[in-house]
Design a protein around this motif. Structure first.
Motif, PDB file in Angstrom:
ATOM      1  N   GLN A  22       0.814  -1.213   0.000  1.00 45.85           N
ATOM      2  CA  GLN A  22       0.000   0.000   0.000  1.00 45.85           C
ATOM      3  C   GLN A  22       0.849   1.265   0.000  1.00 45.85           C
TER       4      GLN A  22
ATOM      5  N   VAL B  58     -10.162   2.266  -7.318  1.00 47.02           N
ATOM      6  CA  VAL B  58     -10.200   1.120  -6.397  1.00 47.02           C
ATOM      7  C   VAL B  58     -11.643   0.816  -6.007  1.00 47.02           C
TER       8      VAL B  58
ATOM      9  N   ASN C  50      -8.470   6.365  -5.525  1.00 43.54           N
ATOM     10  CA  ASN C  50      -9.503   5.799  -4.655  1.00 43.54           C
ATOM     11  C   ASN C  50     -10.799   5.527  -5.406  1.00 43.54           C
TER      12      ASN C  50
END
Length: 111
Positions: free
Chosen positions: A39, A66, A63
């Motif tokens: 990460q 994802v 984000n």
């Protein structure tokens, strides 16, 4: 990054064949190690690839991507779990991680 994804593949393969609770707990610990290995590197890759004035936008899009990828991934995992069982679900996750490693290697010279 490759090491983190390979560890993920091994952990998911382990979850497919776990037999005892202590094995599952060990795999959970290794899963945490995978997160620590991958990460931070992903976020550093984004931060180093984008001009400073666009980093917030880049992290927002990361984000978003994802989040959008999690929906079909979750639907696939749920369908596999329901039709073929937990083993097939974890093996498939492991295979996707290996495919990610291959994609990373194919892009290695571009960065």
């Amino acid at each position: 990054m490759v090491g983190g994804f390979l560890l993920y593949a091994l952990v998911y393969l382990g979850f497919a064949f776990v037999q005892a609770p202590w094995q599952a707990w060990g795999l959970f610990a290794l899963y945490g190690l995978h997160l620590g290995m991958s990460q931070g590197l992903l976020l550093a890759l984004v931060a180093n690839s984008i001009p400073a004035n666009l980093r917030g936008t880049a992290f927002g899009f990361l984000n978003l991507a994802v989040g959008l990828a999690l929906l079909p991934a979750s639907l696939l995992a749920g369908g596999l779990w329901q039709t073929l069982g937990a083993e097939a679900t974890f093996i498939t996750g492991s295979l996707f991680a290996i495919a990610s490693v291959l994609l990373l290697f194919s892009q290695r010279n571009k960065y």
